[in-house]
Motif scaffolding. Structure first.
Motif, PDB file in Angstrom:
ATOM      1  N   LEU A 168     -85.455 -56.983  56.984  1.00 20.19           N
ATOM      2  CA  LEU A 168     -85.987 -57.910  55.971  1.00 20.19           C
ATOM      3  C   LEU A 168     -86.914 -58.932  56.622  1.00 20.19           C
ATOM      4  CD1 LEU A 168     -82.777 -58.474  53.799  1.00 20.19           C
ATOM      5  CD2 LEU A 168     -84.871 -57.286  53.096  1.00 20.19           C
ATOM      6  N   ALA A 186     -90.880 -59.540  55.929  1.00 27.51           N
ATOM      7  CA  ALA A 186     -91.427 -60.873  55.601  1.00 27.51           C
ATOM      8  C   ALA A 186     -92.607 -61.194  56.521  1.00 27.51           C
ATOM      9  CB  ALA A 186     -90.333 -61.934  55.725  1.00 27.51           C
ATOM     10  N   THR A 240     -87.129 -66.698  54.335  1.00 30.37           N
ATOM     11  CA  THR A 240     -86.368 -65.485  54.681  1.00 30.37           C
ATOM     12  C   THR A 240     -86.234 -65.379  56.191  1.00 30.37           C
ATOM     13  OG1 THR A 240     -87.109 -64.331  52.709  1.00 30.37           O
ATOM     14  CG2 THR A 240     -86.386 -62.947  54.554  1.00 30.37           C
ATOM     15  N   ASP A 267     -80.788 -57.139  58.010  1.00 31.15           N
ATOM     16  CA  ASP A 267     -81.440 -58.452  58.014  1.00 31.15           C
ATOM     17  C   ASP A 267     -82.685 -58.432  58.901  1.00 31.15           C
ATOM     18  OD1 ASP A 267     -79.637 -59.433  56.262  1.00 31.15           O
ATOM     19  OD2 ASP A 267     -78.550 -60.705  57.693  1.00 31.15           O
ATOM     20  N   ASP A 309     -91.311 -66.104  52.084  1.00 36.56           N
ATOM     21  CA  ASP A 309     -91.118 -65.246  53.264  1.00 36.56           C
ATOM     22  C   ASP A 309     -90.763 -66.065  54.498  1.00 36.56           C
ATOM     23  OD1 ASP A 309     -91.481 -62.645  52.178  1.00 36.56           O
ATOM     24  OD2 ASP A 309     -93.615 -63.067  51.965  1.00 36.56           O
TER      25      ASP A 309
END
Ligand SMILES: N[C@@H](CCC(=O)N[C@@H](CS)C(=O)NCC(=O)O)C(=O)O
Length: 217
Positions: A135, A139, A119, A132, A116
């Motif tokens: 995401l 994370a 990420t 994005d 994570d």
């Protein structure tokens, strides 16, 4: 002499930081990630993770890899633990219990935090789109559980193992660093932030960081 295959803008940074902590001489072969090259397979391409000579050394095709007196070792955290144990000193485990705790924290960092945190580092760009950004927020949410563990431990003990800076702090700090590119984490986890700042104020970290910054992005 110890050879480190891998540019400093990679997980080789962990090993390079450790070498500076230990005053350990090394030679660096600047193998670069294939995905960072327009054509990694082109004749004349710089040594990269798809170069046949590198794959012959390490079929996993990922940096870093070290060569140490005939031992070829991939996995950055294994390399840090190997060199730490071999060369001893304050960063190394003082006994079997400390050794086990260092391994515990290294594995916790690699399995519960690194995916994570990476990420966040990779997707958190000024031009990131909504997908994005979502995401990254996911994370950050998933990291709450392991970062609470880290926050409580560091608030109580200051370091991960043995009340002093050890290889466990170095390995964890290099993984946590990826996530700390997002200020929401810095604001949410003050003990981790103070500890990370202290780790990164060490002269050996700064030497590694200067070399990393000198490489093309
Ligand atoms: N778990 C491995 C991960 C190694 C890894 O994924 N390295 C990246 C660079 S940091 C890499 O070589 N990527 C290029 C590729 O996979 O082609 C470690 O800690 O050494």
């Amino acid at each position: 002499m110890l050879v480190i295959h891998g540019v400093t803008r990679s997980r080789a940074s962990r090993i390079i930081w450790l070498c500076h902590e230990l005053d350990l001489p090394f030679r660096q072969e600047p193998v670069i990630q294939a995905y960072r090259l327009a054509n990694a397979d082109a004749r004349g391409a710089p040594p990269n993770t798809r170069s046949p000579s590198f794959l012959a050394l390490s079929p996993a095709g990922a940096i870093p890899v070290i060569e140490d007196e005939g031992l070829v070792l991939s996995e950055s955290l294994a390399a840090v633990m190997h060199l730490t144990r071999k060369h001893g000193g304050n960063l190394a485990p003082a006994d079997a219990a400390e050794d086990a705790l260092m391994l515990q924290w290294a594995l916790y960092a690699a399995t519960s935090i690194e995916p994570d945190a990476l990420t966040i580092q990779m997707l958190n760009r000024p031009a990131a789109g909504a997908e994005d950004r979502a995401l990254v927020t996911d994370a950050i949410d998933r990291l709450k559980r392991p970062l609470k563990v880290l926050e409580d431990h560091l608030a109580a003990h200051g370091h991960l193992v043995g009340g002093r800076f050890t290889a466990a702090d170095l390995m964890m700090a290099e993984i946590v660093r990826y996530g700390w590119t997002d200020n929401r984490l810095r604001a949410a986890w003050p003990a981790v932030s103070r500890w990370l700042d202290a780790c990164q104020s060490r002269p050996a970290f700064k030497t590694m960081w200067a070399a990393r910054e000198a490489e093309p992005a």
